[in-house]
Design a protein around this motif. Sequence first.
Motif, PDB file in Angstrom:
ATOM      1  N   GLU A 172       0.803  -1.223   0.000  1.00 53.26           N
ATOM      2  CA  GLU A 172       0.000   0.000   0.000  1.00 53.26           C
ATOM      3  C   GLU A 172       0.837   1.274   0.000  1.00 53.26           C
ATOM      4  O   GLU A 172       0.338   2.357   0.263  1.00 53.26           O
ATOM      5  CB  GLU A 172      -1.024  -0.002   1.136  1.00 53.26           C
ATOM      6  CG  GLU A 172      -2.037  -1.119   0.992  1.00 53.26           C
ATOM      7  CD  GLU A 172      -3.205  -1.008   1.941  1.00 53.26           C
ATOM      8  OE1 GLU A 172      -3.246  -0.074   2.757  1.00 53.26           O
ATOM      9  OE2 GLU A 172      -4.089  -1.863   1.843  1.00 53.26           O
ATOM     10  N   GLU A 173       2.122   1.156  -0.316  1.00 54.91           N
ATOM     11  CA  GLU A 173       2.986   2.319  -0.476  1.00 54.91           C
ATOM     12  C   GLU A 173       2.896   2.802  -1.927  1.00 54.91           C
ATOM     13  O   GLU A 173       2.611   2.022  -2.830  1.00 54.91           O
ATOM     14  CB  GLU A 173       4.444   1.958  -0.179  1.00 54.91           C
ATOM     15  CG  GLU A 173       4.721   1.585   1.249  1.00 54.91           C
ATOM     16  CD  GLU A 173       6.177   1.216   1.438  1.00 54.91           C
ATOM     17  OE1 GLU A 173       6.894   2.000   2.067  1.00 54.91           O
ATOM     18  OE2 GLU A 173       6.582   0.148   0.958  1.00 54.91           O
ATOM     19  N   MET A 174       3.175   4.079  -2.119  1.00 51.91           N
ATOM     20  CA  MET A 174       3.261   4.613  -3.473  1.00 51.91           C
ATOM     21  C   MET A 174       4.650   4.275  -4.004  1.00 51.91           C
ATOM     22  O   MET A 174       5.645   4.529  -3.336  1.00 51.91           O
ATOM     23  CB  MET A 174       3.040   6.119  -3.484  1.00 51.91           C
ATOM     24  CG  MET A 174       1.651   6.537  -3.055  1.00 51.91           C
ATOM     25  SD  MET A 174       0.324   5.811  -4.036  1.00 51.91           S
ATOM     26  CE  MET A 174       0.492   6.738  -5.545  1.00 51.91           C
ATOM     27  N   ARG A 175       4.680   3.680  -5.178  1.00 53.41           N
ATOM     28  CA  ARG A 175       5.967   3.303  -5.759  1.00 53.41           C
ATOM     29  C   ARG A 175       5.842   3.191  -7.270  1.00 53.41           C
ATOM     30  O   ARG A 175       4.758   2.949  -7.787  1.00 53.41           O
ATOM     31  CB  ARG A 175       6.483   1.994  -5.182  1.00 53.41           C
ATOM     32  CG  ARG A 175       5.729   0.766  -5.637  1.00 53.41           C
ATOM     33  CD  ARG A 175       6.358  -0.556  -5.196  1.00 53.41           C
ATOM     34  NE  ARG A 175       6.252  -0.751  -3.778  1.00 53.41           N
ATOM     35  CZ  ARG A 175       7.298  -0.731  -2.941  1.00 53.41           C
ATOM     36  NH1 ARG A 175       8.511  -0.552  -3.390  1.00 53.41           N
ATOM     37  NH2 ARG A 175       7.123  -0.907  -1.662  1.00 53.41           N
ATOM     38  N   PRO A 176       6.959   3.311  -7.969  1.00 49.55           N
ATOM     39  CA  PRO A 176       6.949   3.079  -9.412  1.00 49.55           C
ATOM     40  C   PRO A 176       6.979   1.570  -9.708  1.00 49.55           C
ATOM     41  O   PRO A 176       7.510   0.786  -8.909  1.00 49.55           O
ATOM     42  CB  PRO A 176       8.236   3.744  -9.903  1.00 49.55           C
ATOM     43  CG  PRO A 176       8.912   4.325  -8.733  1.00 49.55           C
ATOM     44  CD  PRO A 176       8.211   3.890  -7.507  1.00 49.55           C
ATOM     45  N   PHE A 177       6.412   1.192 -10.842  1.00 49.24           N
ATOM     46  CA  PHE A 177       6.439  -0.198 -11.301  1.00 49.24           C
ATOM     47  C   PHE A 177       6.867  -0.225 -12.757  1.00 49.24           C
ATOM     48  O   PHE A 177       6.536   0.665 -13.521  1.00 49.24           O
ATOM     49  CB  PHE A 177       5.045  -0.834 -11.209  1.00 49.24           C
ATOM     50  CG  PHE A 177       4.660  -1.245  -9.831  1.00 49.24           C
ATOM     51  CD1 PHE A 177       4.901  -2.536  -9.383  1.00 49.24           C
ATOM     52  CD2 PHE A 177       4.058  -0.347  -8.971  1.00 49.24           C
ATOM     53  CE1 PHE A 177       4.534  -2.922  -8.103  1.00 49.24           C
ATOM     54  CE2 PHE A 177       3.693  -0.711  -7.692  1.00 49.24           C
ATOM     55  CZ  PHE A 177       3.931  -2.009  -7.259  1.00 49.24           C
TER      56      PHE A 177
END
Length: 161
Positions: A126-131
Amino acid sequence: MAIAVHTRGISQRFFMSSIITQAENEDYEEYVQETERYERLGSTVSEMLSEKPALLAREYLSMIADAIEADYIIVFDENGKETACSRAYTGFDLPADAGNEFYEFRKLLKGIEVITRASVKDFITEEMRPFVGIRCELPADDSKGTERSGAVLIALPSRNT
């Protein structure tokens, strides 16, 4: 004199604005370089998994994730079902709901080579991260030896820290 003060205030705001813009541009450039790096690494990982299916074992995927400094790697089959993961996460599917942020990664199963998302709420942490998602040819699962298109999803380090 009021005009001089006002002009000076405008100059200071412009100066501060230009510093902020420069910092944002540097952050963006850093993001672009990082993304391009992960796209190259992801393509290499995809090729490795296609050539050596034994690397789909969690132990090896975990080593690969550590080596490329990714938080985790998940491999999906041609139906979007998780087939391997570098962590103990299990049972995840690429969503069939077009309203889900990860729906776009289903395009990898249809032949799109690479998809990058700058900031997505991680469905696991549930963290904001790039994919970064990369199309992958998976080993055959039938007696005919037919290769299958799958997807490798790489969770880049969180930007929350």
